[in-house]
Design an enzyme around this catalytic site. Structure first.
Site, mmCIF file in Angstrom:
data_model
loop_
_atom_site.group_PDB
_atom_site.id
_atom_site.type_symbol
_atom_site.label_atom_id
_atom_site.label_comp_id
_atom_site.label_asym_id
_atom_site.label_seq_id
_atom_site.Cartn_x
_atom_site.Cartn_y
_atom_site.Cartn_z
ATOM 1 N N GLU A 235 2.957 -5.270 3.168
ATOM 2 C CA GLU A 235 3.956 -5.079 2.111
ATOM 3 C C GLU A 235 5.111 -4.244 2.628
ATOM 4 O O GLU A 235 6.270 -4.493 2.343
ATOM 5 C CB GLU A 235 3.310 -4.381 0.901
ATOM 6 N N ASP B 227 -1.937 -2.654 3.806
ATOM 7 C CA ASP B 227 -1.293 -1.911 4.903
ATOM 8 C C ASP B 227 -0.768 -0.581 4.378
ATOM 9 O O ASP B 227 -0.629 -0.384 3.176
ATOM 10 C CB ASP B 227 -0.124 -2.716 5.486
HETATM 11 ZN ZN ZN Z 1 3.104 0.173 -1.802
#
Ligand code: ZN
Length: 305
Positions: free
Chosen positions: A141, A74
């Site tokens: 994340e 992401d």
């Molecule tokens: Zn990162």
């Protein structure tokens, strides 16, 4: 301009075509499945959306330990206000500006697209020697590490993991600054200060502060520790009673300010003042803080007993 290592940037250019906001990585997961399939590599997706592509050891490297390479798929999606851009559908437009690769009006997604690109380049290669490699691509994340937290148990067989999401170029970090939140609960009994005790308030303010992980090696003064050291020292000399402690706001920030209220036998008042002056001079030297605006202060407090 040719970007090097060329095969890494070749992969990076591909993933820039794929929208991948946090919690919306479906297209990226599809791409990785397709990538694994077309390269004939074992590819798995767990229920969280994390992807694991395994590549066996190259010839002669069968006895090398398995290495896990990990990155997150992401990216943080941000753009300039006047830029018309749909992060769910549009490919990132990159261009080279001086010696930087950057994006037109949006975040580039090099965090952590470049980590992903390194893994893909290794998976794609047939001339890099390596032991068995487990390429792990985690989702989300940036908004809570939910990918890493939801990782399928017992999925990985390697004992060594190289995380490809660092901030400083040309540096390899061993271990990491993890975060653990600890709740400490203890009981204490409040009592009246003995007669003839004297109340004092010591405070520090305006230290540099910083991130408790990223800046922890920079020798920055921590208000909690500084005040704790002083009280610990005084406590060993006299009957010091703690009244109030106020320092620390966030669990990921080095505390910049703090205040403690305590009581000591009246006869010790001057000693405490003198100790504070010597102590804070020491802190100034130790942490290279200067005290033009009253970083350190101590004063008497009138409290109703
Ligand atoms: Zn990162």
């Amino acid at each position: 301009m040719e970007l090097k290592p060329a095969r890494v940037f070749e992969q990076f250019a591909k993933i820039n075509q794929i929208p991948r906001p946090s919690k919306h990585e479906e297209k990226m997961i599809e791409f990785l499945k397709e990538f694994g399939k077309s390269h004939n590599l074992e590819t798995k997706v767990d229920k969280t959306g994390n992807v694991l592509i395994t590549k066996s050891a190259t010839k002669g490297m069968e006895n090398a330990p398995t290495i896990i390479l990990q990155s997150h798929i992401d990216m943080v999606c941000d753009k300039l206000v006047d830029v018309d851009f749909d992060f769910y559908n549009d490919p990132i437009q990159t261009y080279v500006d001086g010696e930087w690769l950057t994006a037109k009006g949006t975040t580039l997604g090099a965090d952590d697209g470049i980590g992903v690109a390194y893994e893909l380049a290794i998976l794609d290669s047939d001339d890099i020697e390596h032991g068995k490699i487990e390429c792990l691509f985690t989702v989300d994340e940036e908004t809570g590490l939910t990918g890493a937290f939801g990782l399928e148990p017992n999925w990985l067989t390697g004992k060594y993991l190289i995380n490809l999401d660092s901030e400083d170029e040309g540096q390899i970090f061993v271990s990491c600054a993890g975060g653990v939140t600890t709740d400490n609960l203890f009981k204490y009994k409040r009592e009246e200060a003995p007669a003839g005790y004297f109340f004092m308030e010591a405070s520090v303010k305006g230290f540099i502060g910083g991130h408790s992980g990223d800046d922890i090696n920079k020798k920055r003064a921590n208000a909690i520790k500084v005040l704790g050291r002083f009280l610990y020292m005084e406590q060993s000399k006299m009957d010091l009673r703690l009244v109030e402690w106020n320092s620390g706001k966030m669990d990921n920030a080095i505390p910049r300010d703090g205040k403690v209220l305590f009581a000591v036998p009246a006869a010790e008042k001057e000693n405490v003042m003198a100790d504070w002056n010597i102590f804070t001079k020491g802190i100034e030297e130790e942490y290279h803080v200067s005290d033009p605006n009253g970083v350190f202060s101590i004063e008497s407090k009138e409290l109703a007993q």
